[in-house]
Design a protein around this motif. Sequence first.
Motif, PDB file in Angstrom:
ATOM      1  N   PHE A   1      55.632  22.593  94.782  1.00  0.00           N
ATOM      2  CA  PHE A   1      54.674  23.242  93.888  1.00  0.00           C
ATOM      3  C   PHE A   1      54.918  22.824  92.440  1.00  0.00           C
ATOM      4  N   TYR A   2      56.166  22.911  91.995  1.00  0.00           N
ATOM      5  CA  TYR A   2      56.438  22.624  90.583  1.00  0.00           C
ATOM      6  C   TYR A   2      56.222  21.150  90.264  1.00  0.00           C
ATOM      7  N   VAL A   3      56.616  20.272  91.182  1.00  0.00           N
ATOM      8  CA  VAL A   3      56.459  18.840  90.885  1.00  0.00           C
ATOM      9  C   VAL A   3      54.974  18.468  90.865  1.00  0.00           C
ATOM     10  N   LEU A   4      54.184  19.023  91.781  1.00  0.00           N
ATOM     11  CA  LEU A   4      52.744  18.717  91.806  1.00  0.00           C
ATOM     12  C   LEU A   4      52.034  19.295  90.582  1.00  0.00           C
ATOM     13  N   THR A   5      52.158  20.601  90.372  1.00  0.00           N
ATOM     14  CA  THR A   5      51.429  21.200  89.245  1.00  0.00           C
ATOM     15  C   THR A   5      52.040  20.758  87.919  1.00  0.00           C
ATOM     16  N   GLY A   6      53.346  20.484  87.908  1.00  0.00           N
ATOM     17  CA  GLY A   6      53.969  19.977  86.689  1.00  0.00           C
ATOM     18  C   GLY A   6      53.422  18.612  86.311  1.00  0.00           C
ATOM     19  N   THR A   7      53.245  17.730  87.304  1.00  0.00           N
ATOM     20  CA  THR A   7      52.672  16.409  87.014  1.00  0.00           C
ATOM     21  C   THR A   7      51.268  16.559  86.446  1.00  0.00           C
ATOM     22  N   HIS A   8      50.501  17.487  87.033  1.00  0.00           N
ATOM     23  CA  HIS A   8      49.158  17.729  86.492  1.00  0.00           C
ATOM     24  C   HIS A   8      49.248  18.253  85.057  1.00  0.00           C
TER      25      HIS A   8
ATOM     26  N   PHE B   1      46.848   0.236  94.252  1.00  0.00           N
ATOM     27  CA  PHE B   1      46.821   1.329  95.225  1.00  0.00           C
ATOM     28  C   PHE B   1      48.156   1.527  95.935  1.00  0.00           C
ATOM     29  N   ALA B   2      48.999   0.519  95.993  1.00  0.00           N
ATOM     30  CA  ALA B   2      50.227   0.632  96.788  1.00  0.00           C
ATOM     31  C   ALA B   2      51.417   1.109  95.966  1.00  0.00           C
ATOM     32  N   PHE B   3      51.442   0.797  94.678  1.00  0.00           N
ATOM     33  CA  PHE B   3      52.623   1.188  93.900  1.00  0.00           C
ATOM     34  C   PHE B   3      52.725   2.692  93.649  1.00  0.00           C
ATOM     35  N   PRO B   4      51.596   3.425  93.483  1.00  0.00           N
ATOM     36  CA  PRO B   4      51.762   4.867  93.267  1.00  0.00           C
ATOM     37  C   PRO B   4      52.547   5.588  94.361  1.00  0.00           C
ATOM     38  N   PRO B   5      52.277   5.360  95.661  1.00  0.00           N
ATOM     39  CA  PRO B   5      53.107   6.060  96.647  1.00  0.00           C
ATOM     40  C   PRO B   5      54.597   5.757  96.489  1.00  0.00           C
ATOM     41  N   LEU B   6      54.934   4.500  96.194  1.00  0.00           N
ATOM     42  CA  LEU B   6      56.341   4.163  95.978  1.00  0.00           C
ATOM     43  C   LEU B   6      56.882   4.901  94.760  1.00  0.00           C
ATOM     44  N   THR B   7      56.096   4.899  93.669  1.00  0.00           N
ATOM     45  CA  THR B   7      56.546   5.535  92.432  1.00  0.00           C
ATOM     46  C   THR B   7      56.843   7.010  92.677  1.00  0.00           C
ATOM     47  N   ILE B   8      55.936   7.690  93.409  1.00  0.00           N
ATOM     48  CA  ILE B   8      56.156   9.109  93.680  1.00  0.00           C
ATOM     49  C   ILE B   8      57.385   9.293  94.560  1.00  0.00           C
ATOM     50  N   ALA B   9      57.521   8.449  95.590  1.00  0.00           N
ATOM     51  CA  ALA B   9      58.677   8.582  96.484  1.00  0.00           C
ATOM     52  C   ALA B   9      59.978   8.366  95.719  1.00  0.00           C
ATOM     53  N   LEU B  10      60.017   7.352  94.840  1.00  0.00           N
ATOM     54  CA  LEU B  10      61.217   7.116  94.030  1.00  0.00           C
ATOM     55  C   LEU B  10      61.495   8.321  93.142  1.00  0.00           C
ATOM     56  N   THR B  11      60.420   8.862  92.538  1.00  0.00           N
ATOM     57  CA  THR B  11      60.600  10.009  91.652  1.00  0.00           C
ATOM     58  C   THR B  11      61.157  11.197  92.428  1.00  0.00           C
TER      59      THR B  11
ATOM     60  N   ASP C   1      70.954   5.523  92.153  1.00  0.00           N
ATOM     61  CA  ASP C   1      70.158   5.847  90.953  1.00  0.00           C
ATOM     62  C   ASP C   1      69.673   4.578  90.264  1.00  0.00           C
ATOM     63  N   PHE C   2      70.535   3.549  90.247  1.00  0.00           N
ATOM     64  CA  PHE C   2      70.113   2.281  89.638  1.00  0.00           C
ATOM     65  C   PHE C   2      68.915   1.700  90.390  1.00  0.00           C
ATOM     66  N   TYR C   3      68.974   1.777  91.724  1.00  0.00           N
ATOM     67  CA  TYR C   3      67.847   1.290  92.531  1.00  0.00           C
ATOM     68  C   TYR C   3      66.583   2.064  92.185  1.00  0.00           C
ATOM     69  N   MET C   4      66.672   3.413  92.238  1.00  0.00           N
ATOM     70  CA  MET C   4      65.471   4.242  92.065  1.00  0.00           C
ATOM     71  C   MET C   4      64.871   4.064  90.666  1.00  0.00           C
ATOM     72  N   ILE C   5      65.707   4.229  89.641  1.00  0.00           N
ATOM     73  CA  ILE C   5      65.182   4.190  88.274  1.00  0.00           C
ATOM     74  C   ILE C   5      64.787   2.769  87.895  1.00  0.00           C
ATOM     75  N   GLY C   6      65.583   1.779  88.353  1.00  0.00           N
ATOM     76  CA  GLY C   6      65.243   0.384  88.063  1.00  0.00           C
ATOM     77  C   GLY C   6      63.880   0.006  88.638  1.00  0.00           C
ATOM     78  N   LEU C   7      63.617   0.422  89.887  1.00  0.00           N
ATOM     79  CA  LEU C   7      62.322   0.086  90.475  1.00  0.00           C
ATOM     80  C   LEU C   7      61.195   0.871  89.821  1.00  0.00           C
ATOM     81  N   LEU C   8      61.490   2.099  89.376  1.00  0.00           N
ATOM     82  CA  LEU C   8      60.468   2.854  88.638  1.00  0.00           C
ATOM     83  C   LEU C   8      60.065   2.098  87.374  1.00  0.00           C
ATOM     84  N   ILE C   9      61.087   1.602  86.638  1.00  0.00           N
ATOM     85  CA  ILE C   9      60.806   0.878  85.387  1.00  0.00           C
ATOM     86  C   ILE C   9      60.006  -0.393  85.691  1.00  0.00           C
TER      87      ILE C   9
END
Lengths: 638, 210
Positions: free
Chosen positions: B140-147, A223-233, A170-178
């Motif tokens: 579904f919830y994560v995608l539409t929720g983000t929107h 362009f590259a950080f959003p995919p990481l951000t979503i994956a971490l989330t 969790d520290f890795y994921m949230i820390g990198l998100l921040i």
Amino acid sequence: MAIGRRDVPAPAAPDAGGGLLARPAWTKGIGSWLTTVDHKRLGILYILTSFTFMGLASIEAFIIRLQLAAPGMELVSPDVYNQLFTMHGVTMIFLAIMPLGTGFANYFVPLMIGARDLAFPRLNAFGYWVYAAGGIFVYSSFFLGGAPDVGWFAYAPLTSLSNNPGNGTDFYMIGLLIGGIGSLVTAMNLIVTIFSMRAPGMTMMRMPVFVWMILVTSFLIVFAFPPLTIALTQIVFDRTFGTLFYVPEAGGLPILWQHLFWIFGHPEVYIVILPAFGVISEVIPTFSRKPIFGYPVMILSGIFIGFMGFAVWSHHMFTTGLGPVANTAFALTSFVIGVPTGVKIFNWLGTMWGGSVRFTTSMLYAMAFLFMFVIGGITGIMLAMPPFTAQATDSYFVVAHFHYVMGGGALFAFFAGVYYWFPKLTGKLLPERFGQYTFWAMFVGFNMIFMPQHFAGLMGMPRRTQTYEAGIGLEIWNLVSTAGTFVMGTALFMLLFSVIYAFRKGQPAGNDPWDARTLEWAATSPPQHHNFDEQPIVTDRDAFWAQKYPELSHGDDGSQWEGVDFDSHGIHMPGQSWYPFLLALAIFIAGYGLLFENWPLSILMLVVLTGATYGWAFEGVGGHHVHPGDDAAEGAGD
Amino acid sequence: MAADAPATAAPSVPAHGWRSSKLPDMKLMMWIFLASDIMFFGTLIGTYLIYKGRSLTGPYPQDVLDIPLTTVSTFVLLMSSFLMVIALDALKRNDIGKFRLWTFGVAFFGAIFLGFQVYEFNHFVDLGLTLQGNLFGTTFYVLTGTHGVHVAIGVLWLLSIVVASYVRPWTSKDATNLEVAGLYWHFVDVVWIVIFTLVYLVDFVPGAGG
């Protein structure tokens, strides 16, 4: 530091709109640093913070090497070893080398393009604080139940709650998100600055190569950080809210994490190396006393590398069974990306060819960069071949490869930058002869550590493994490698010592100690708060060189700017603000709220965050106007 | 010296300093942010599509999605974009009353859309579709929720603009502020068109369902 003598103190009159917090006006002390929006101060903060994290990562690496000095050592347990190599990688990539490039960009992009600050100074401060918050957040894991131990790429499903119940992941994921928020906003800020705030006459094709590389890097980050951000989330949601993104039992695909991570992760390699290319492209022409060879080709190569950086991610996944078609396609794109990189190497050599080369410490680091980056590039082309990767994957050969690229490449380039720009940052010269000793210790130490790892890797020594067996031929390579850490460690201490020494007792540098080519050298050392007394006018590439040696310039005469009073309103200096720091602090604390599932704290921090955002918006840009020359009689006649 | 300079050719220098781009900084910033946001939504939509049809248990998309209902909320969101255009036009003409009215209208329509979404989420949970139940629910919830979070931020932003225009009276000089919010709002709309197509409509095309 760096507050010019002639600066007018900020007026006491409050700004229109007002806000919850009074606008601070300190020019000294800790308050002035917490509320600063000056790109030079923030650049220094970035550089110091990233070197601090680099020190921590070096300690981790040192313990790793001690553990591997001989077979069967039990200095650290496998569990601690996992934490050490994970934190070493995370720190070096996200908290040390990448922000070092951002720090140089922060300090020098406005100076190089003849601007007074970034386009959004408060956002710049926020970017720094949120990066520092992310780093401290990740490191606090050592005191709160153990550091992340899943490798810097944190492959799913190793990161699932059932496989990894501790808080480290969790520290890795949230820390990198921040921290990622900081990288994103600063990249956007730099793009706007470069497009919008270039000095009159500085067309895109007159920009210094460093500024170009920062522009390309910033687009890569965007362009590259959003995919990481979503994956971490997604992982945070899996672990905190019980979603099923990477749960194989529910149909989730762990390979998706690898794709998302490397769609970020490979551009990240270029996010680290392109600013380094930029530094080299400033150092080599200056110390060869020649303009950069093939400027347009250099720029286009950088842009091409940026594009192709998004098309090679699966070469990190050759052994995951993507099939021969995908493997072939990604092998080909990986070979192609070697071409513009090779073009750059030859252009740097072409710049040195026939120049009057001065072998300063900075230049030595730059030349060592060329040598070691080529080694890393050659092993990179080897690893771009799927059959070779099938043999060498997860071995020390890969470790040696990326250390030659990231360490011998990016890091040595930034050391060249430190020696090149230290006089501008502080007004003092680093000791030159001692610097050369330091360089040789660094160079020998680095190659002692990492050259043997090629051979250990080819003999089958696996990465990320706490120890190895005796009698299979690995002892000598590991012993040499560990011995090298003492040499390079000494060199790092020598560097630290010379920086402290020069800061206290260094020789005064003057404004232009290297007879350099770009506009930052036209400012004082250290530059005044408002950078330039007068708006610089650019007539040619290598703008400052053209000013000093007009007879060598082929640009225009700048006559189209005659009669334009660029500073008729005075120079606008943005006001200091508490909100960037406050916003970052709220995000930092909210990270703990999320991690420990303390919802009242999280909601409270969300409220603080919203309040600070409104405070920020209604505070307005503010600031005051500086009129340099008004109090200096000799400057009044202009 | 300044007197005999060609005044007509001289570029104007704003008080905050020389600018090499004609685009206001804020607007350029928003375009770059939106480029980045495309990657955020692209990743979420990609995840949804990759996991489409991989749920091991129901409910499946055809069991819960209600096309007529969501068509109505989609229409409301589209109309809010239309109001955004006339709100900006009013501000540029310095018609402050109309600007406030239509900006409030945009936020109001956005709030209606959010109301639909809250109803829809509640209804889906009643039908057994949860965040933790299956992959369709998760994605579904994560995608539409983000929107939805994007829409909510937009509503808050537009309401704040209406309030701010009373605190310090706005004129046509402030049009860039509204235009930047408008760029964001239109983008969030366009993203919804993509989501509505790929998540809702596709499942009801004969032969394309998964």
